[in-house]
Design a protein around this motif. Structure first.
Motif: not given
Length: 454
Positions: A90-97
Motif C-alpha cells: 500500500i502506497r501513495g499520498v492523500t490530503a484529508f479535509y
C-alpha cells in the motif's frame, strides 16, 4: 497576507513517552517529517512568506491548542504525516479535509496537484474527507479554528514510498510549498467581497440564538454559515474589537460574518441539520456569570470529567481514579469553579501524561511552585492534598474570601489576594505564557462541547 502554521506529525509526548510514529526501514515517521518540514519552512521563508513552526514536543491535542492560541484570522495550517500499514504494497499520498466543506476539498486537491507535479512518482490517493479515515474524523481538521488540512506523504512501510521520501525531500518540500502558497493566495483576505444584489447564489439558513429562532435568516457559503452583522450587538460583542478577527461578506446589500469565527470570542456555534439552522449561544450558564470566572459553580458531572480525560487516553484516568471526584469536592468546599480547575490540571499535566518538569509522584496537579530556592516544584503526600493545594492557590488569585480548610498551598500567603478573578488574568502570573488563560478557556469550551453543554 496570512501566515502558515506547519506541523510535522508525531515526535511529541503521548501517554508520557515520546511518540515516533510509524517505524520502518531503520527510520521513523517523526524524523522524516521533521526533515521535510524544515525544508518547506526554508523554502517558504526564502520566498518572503511567514511560516510558524509548531513545536515538535507537543502531543496531538497540545498541537491543536497551541495553534488555536497563536493563530489569527487569515492564517492556514497544515500537518504532514506518513501512512503505515501491515501490507507493504500500500502506497501513495492523500490530503484529508473536513467533511462537507467544498472549499477545503478544493484546497486539498490543489495541494495534492502541486506536490505531484514535483514528484509524479508518488501515486495519488486523492483528496478525501476526514470521515474516510479509520478514526472517522480528524481533530486537526475539526478542532483548529483556522482553515487546516492533513496530508499523508506516502506510506513509510512501503519501500518505494520510503525511498522517495528520503531521496526526494527537496522536491517534496517544493511541491508542498507551491501548494501552500496557492492555498494562502486563494484565501487572501479582501476587505468585503461584494455579490451583486439579487444574485441567487447562496442558500438561506435559519438562525437560533440562545434557544430562540431569530427573525432574520443567514446564508450558507461553501458549507460555512454566515449571519447578519446586526447580530453582533445581540450577542454582546463589541464590533470594533472583532473587525479584524472575523470573515465578512456583503450579499444583497447586507454584510454577513462567518459564524464559526465567533467561537474564539466566547460564542458557541453548532449546526442543526434537520432544521438547516446555525445555533448560537452567547452564554451557556444558567445564571449571569462568565465562562472564565474562577470563583463559581462548575457545570459538569464526575462522569463527564472522566470522559474528558478518556478522550485523550482511555487508561490514564486509572492512574488517579478519584481525580474527578476530588476536584468536584475540593472546589465546592472553597467555592472555586471545578470545570476551570480540572481543565487547568489537564493543561499542566498534559492530561495526566506528565512528561515535563512535573512527575506523577509529586501529586502536583496545578504546577505549583515550592518555596523560593527549591530545585523542584512542590510535592504533596497524596492526590487529595495536591488537589486541595491547587484549589487553594486558585482561590488566592481569584478571591479575597478566607479559606475553609487548613492551608496546604505552600505559596498561598505570597499571592496578592483577588488579583486575578478571571482566567486571562492568570497569564503572566501563574505562567509566563501570555496565552495561558486562553489555553485553559479553550479546554473548558472543549469540555462543555464534549459534555453537550455548549
Amino acid at each position: 497576507m496570512g501566515r502558515i502554521f506547519l506541523s510535522a506529525g508525531h515526535g511529541g509526548f503521548e501517554n508520557g513517552v515520546r511518540d515516533p510514529g510509524t517505524i520502518a526501514g531503520g527510520t521513523t515517521e517523526a524524523q522524516e517529517m521533521i526533515r521535510i518540514r524544515d525544508l518547506v519552512v526554508s523554502e517558504l521563508r526564502s520566498r518572503g512568506f511567514q511560516v510558524i513552526v509548531v513545536p515538535d514536543d507537543l502531543s496531538q491535542t497540545q498541537t491543536i491548542d497551541w495553534i488555536n492560541a497563536h493563530s489569527q484570522f487569515g492564517d492556514i495550517a497544515l500537518e504532514i504525516q506518513t501512512g503505515g500499514s501491515s501490507n507493504p504494497s500500500i502506497r501513495g499520498v492523500t490530503a484529508f479535509y473536513i467533511a462537507g466543506n467544498s472549499q477545503r476539498k478544493k484546497d486539498a486537491e490543489s495541494l495534492l496537484l502541486s506536490l505531484l507535479q514535483q514528484v509524479p512518482q508518488l501515486p495519488n490517493r486523492g483528496a478525501k474527507p476526514d470521515t474516510e479515515t479509520g478514526l472517522g474524523s480528524l481533530i486537526f481538521t475539526r478542532w483548529i479554528a483556522i482553515p487546516s488540512l492533513y496530508m499523508e506523504l506516502g506510506f513509510l512501510t512501503n519501500p518505494t514510498d520510503r525511498a522517495l521520501i528520503q531521496s526526494r525531500r527537496r522536491d517534496i518540500a517544493i511541491g508542498i510549498t507551491n501548494g501552500l502558497i496557492t492555498w494562502l493566495n486563494n484565501g487572501a483576505i479582501s476587505p468585503i467581497p461584494t455579490v451583486p444584489p439579487g444574485t441567487p447564489v447562496y442558500g438561506s439558513i435559519g438562525i437560533n440564538i440562545n434557544g430562540r429562532r431569530y427573525g432574520e435568516n443567514g446564508i450558507l457559503v461553501n458549507g460555512n454559515a454566515f449571519i447578519p452583522i446586526d447580530l453582533v450587538d445581540k450577542l454582546g460583542l463589541n464590533l470594533s474589537q472583532i473587525s479584524n478577527r472575523v470573515r465578512r461578506l456583503r450579499y444583497n446589500n447586507i454584510v454577513y460574518i462567518r459564524a464559526i469565527d465567533l467561537r474564539n470570542l466566547g460564542i458557541s456555534v453548532t449546526w442543526d441539520n434537520p432544521n438547516r439552522s446555525v445555533v448560537l449561544r452567547s452564554n451557556i450558564r444558567p445564571y449571569n456569570s462568565q465562562m472564565d470566572q474562577i470563583m463559581g459553580n462548575g457545570l459538569t458531572t464526575e462522569v463527564q470529567l472522566i470522559m474528558f480525560i478518556k478522550t485523550h487516553d482511555s487508561d490514564l484516568i486509572n492512574t488517579v481514579p478519584q481525580i474527578a471526584k476530588l476536584y468536584r469536592e475540593e472546589a465546592s468546599i472553597e467555592g472555586v469553579n471545578h470545570d476551570i480547575a480540572f481543565c487547568q490540571m489537564c493543561l499542566e499535566t498534559h492530561f495526566l501524561q506528565f512528561g515535563g518538569i512535573l512527575k506523577p509522584e509529586q501529586n502536583n496537579f496545578g504546577g505549583l511552585g515550592s518555596l523560593g530556592g527549591a530545585s523542584e516544584s512542590a510535592s504533596f503526600p497524596t492526590a487529595e492534598i495536591g488537589i486541595r493545594a491547587h484549589i487553594q492557590h486558585l482561590k488566592a488569585y481569584a478571591s479575597h474570601e478566607p479559606l475553609v480548610q487548613d492551608i496546604v498551598d505552600p505559596r498561598f500567603e505570597f499571592v496578592t489576594r483577588g488579583i486575578a478573578p478571571y482566567l486571562q488574568q492568570l497569564s503572566g502570573r501563574w505562567s509566563d505564557d501570555p496565552t495561558y488563560g486562553d489555553q485553559i478557556l479553550a479546554l473548558v469550551r472543549r469540555l462543555y462541547e464534549l459534555s453537550g453543554l455548549l
